[in-house]
Each structure stands twice: as C-alpha cells, then as structure tokens.
Design an enzyme around this catalytic site. Structure first.
Site, PDB file in Angstrom:
ATOM      1  CB  SER A 158       0.404  -2.515   4.800  1.00  0.00           C
ATOM      2  OG  SER A 158       1.336  -2.092   3.850  1.00  0.00           O
ATOM      3  CG  ASP A 249       1.144  -6.790  -2.043  1.00  0.00           C
ATOM      4  OD1 ASP A 249       1.875  -5.801  -2.250  1.00  0.00           O
ATOM      5  OD2 ASP A 249       0.696  -7.076  -0.923  1.00  0.00           O
ATOM      6  CG  HIS A 279      -0.308  -3.515  -0.674  1.00  0.00           C
ATOM      7  ND1 HIS A 279       0.303  -4.399   0.182  1.00  0.00           N
ATOM      8  CD2 HIS A 279      -0.425  -2.354   0.006  1.00  0.00           C
ATOM      9  CE1 HIS A 279       0.542  -3.795   1.330  1.00  0.00           C
ATOM     10  NE2 HIS A 279       0.115  -2.555   1.253  1.00  0.00           N
TER      11      HIS A 279
END
Length: 314
Positions: A158, A249, A279
């Site tokens: 991320s 996501d 995600h």
C-alpha cells in the site's frame, strides 16, 4: 458489484470495528488498522530470533525490527527490507508483525521491518528518507548484522509500496528485487477504480484525500515524483519487480499503471492479479486463503532473485 462470501463476511466485520477511545480522526485511523490487523490476521508464527535496533541518525533514530528465521548463523543471511502500509499516517511493528514473520519463515531471509516516521507529524520526505537510510545502513553494517550485502530485496504494501518504488529509484543498485503489494501510487484519486470503490470496501476516498494531504501537503502544485510514484519517469537501477493487484481495490488502476510505466522504462515486471480480493487482503489470512497464496508467491519470487539456502518442501 458482487463479492464472494468470505469477502462479504470481512466487509461486515470491518463495519463493526470501533476504535477504542479514539481522540481524533488520525487516532481513529491508527487504532482501526491495529484492530483490523489483530482480528483478521492469522495467528502469528514463531520465528527463531527477533531483534529490535535503532539506527542512529543526526537528530533522531529509526527503529527497526529484524525477524531471523534461522537465528544468527555463521553463514551470512539474505535479507528483505519491509516497508509497511497505512496511508503514510498509520501502522508500525504490531500491525504488520504477522505478515513479516510469515515472510521471514517462507523466504528463509532475515526480514528487516522499518518503523519509519509517519505523517502528519512528519510529512514527506521524512518517511521516504528513513526507508532509504535504512537500506543504506543495512548494506553498510551488513557484516555486523550477519547479512550478505549483495543479497537484499525490498517489499512494500500500500503506502509502503509507494515508498518502496521510490526507494528503488534512489538505491536500486543495492537491491536484488522489489515486491509492491497493492501500491498507493497516485495522489489524484481520480481513476476508474476510485470511482467504483469510492466508498469502499476497506479504503474510502474521503480518507484517502485526508491522508495524502497530511503526507504531502504540497502535492497539488508541481508534485515530486518521489512522493507520487505514478509520476516517476526514470526508474534507474530499479530491480526486477513483482506487483500485486487486488480486483476490488480503489488502488487497482494506479497499481496497474505504475507497473506499466516500469515495463515501458525497461524494468522486468511481473503483475499478479488477485481476483475477488480487496485492499489489505494480506491482513486477512484468518478468513482468506489468498493471503497464504500471495505469501507463497512472494517467497518464490524472492528465491528466484536471492541465493538462499532453503530446505525445499518435498
């Protein structure tokens, strides 16, 4: 959009998480990530040795945690620097401990977790500098650490994926590979996947805008590509790369675009698309088998690029 039963179960669970005694939105974000990780990660694996050190800088220290799956041996260990996610504003040792332990055991490498400085207290480039300085310090002190300085990779998830991508353009010659897990590569939040998943699951646009404003307040005017990796043109020295993309996501499109930019720049890039996933699925091993599958894929990629003495499973 339709979600599988396990994903629906996770979304329902996430909606019920309440941050204990949150003082403000920032504190709420940090506690939410801690709670999610604690509740949805699989039980932490045991690791032979865990060390915590502080890298001395001029006016502060960078905390690191080293997970050694084989302990300290006479043979120099390969190593992987891990940069955690959390929108640049949250996360630390405990939120990613289960993932780091699993990767250490699966790869056979010492995994070095960087507890970099977080925004808004420390906006860009503080966190990025900590990650770059950590890689340099590990190489410079490899002998004392029992690490082979020529056998080091980097992984980031991320926001950590964005940081890793930028680190690799600065010190990629020191790295054998990089893995970017659903990287947060763009501060514009205007892709098609952001339109589809503006309100979730897991991420939402309002929170993303706030996080980028905290991390990179000057981001609207002439942004620095090292803060916003989708803008990087020169991927000099970037090593072979594996990019993980999750289907459901908001960051899906920017992750795919970043991978494409790397390919066009001549970087060897593999993209692994995880259908039905959301995600943060690496944090959801208690429910999702795909978290284990992705960890296996990362270990295989690491083994391709590092000289690791591992006992192959029969």
């Amino acid at each position: 959009m339709e979600f599988t039963s396990p994903i629906t179960q996770i979304i329902s669970h996430l909606e019920k998480i309440q941050s204990f005694n949150a003082q403000d939105p920032l504190d709420d974000t940090r506690k939410y990530l801690e709670t999610m990780s604690l509740q949805l990660d699989r039980k932490k694996e045991s690791v032979t040795m865990i060390e915590e050190l502080n890298i001395p800088m001029e006016s502060y220290q960078i905390p690191i945690r080293i997970c050694r799956p084989k302990g300290k041996t006479t043979q120099k260990s390969s190593a992987i620097v891990y940069i955690h996610g959390g929108w640049f504003i949250a996360g630390g040792f405990e939120t990613h401990d289960a993932i780091v332990r699993k990767l250490a055991n699966k790869t056979g490498s010492a995994v070095i977790f960087v507890d970099y400085r977080l925004a808004p207290e420390h906006p860009f480039p503080a966190g990025l500098n900590d990650c770059i300085d950590t890689v340099k310090w590990v190489v410079d002190h490899a002998e004392a650490l029992g690490i082979d300085k020529d056998q080091i990779g980097i992984i980031g998830d991320s926001a950590g994926g964005a940081l890793a991508a930028s680190v690799s353009t600065q010190v990629g010659e020191l790295l054998k590979f990089q893995i970017l897990i659903y990287p947060a590569a763009d501060n514009q939040l205007n892709t098609n996947s952001w339109k589809i998943y503006e309100t979730g699951p897991v991420l939402n646009k309002e929170g993303g805008i706030q996080a980028w404003n905290w991390y990179y307040p000057e981001g609207e005017n002439n942004p620095d590509p090292l803060a916003v990796p989708i803008l990087i043109k020169d991927f000099k020295n970037t090593p072979s790369t594996l990019v993980f993309i999750a289907e459901h996501d908001a960051l899906r499109d920017e992750g795919e675009a970043l991978a494409q930019h790397m390919k066009e720049a001549g970087v060897s890039v593999n993209t692994s698309f995880y259908k039905d996933m959301v995600h943060g699925f690496m944090h959801m091993g208690e429910v999702l088998n795909e978290a284990e599958q992705a960890a296996n894929e990362m270990a295989a990629f690491a083994h391709q690029h590092l000289e690791i003495a591992v006992e192959k499973e029969a």
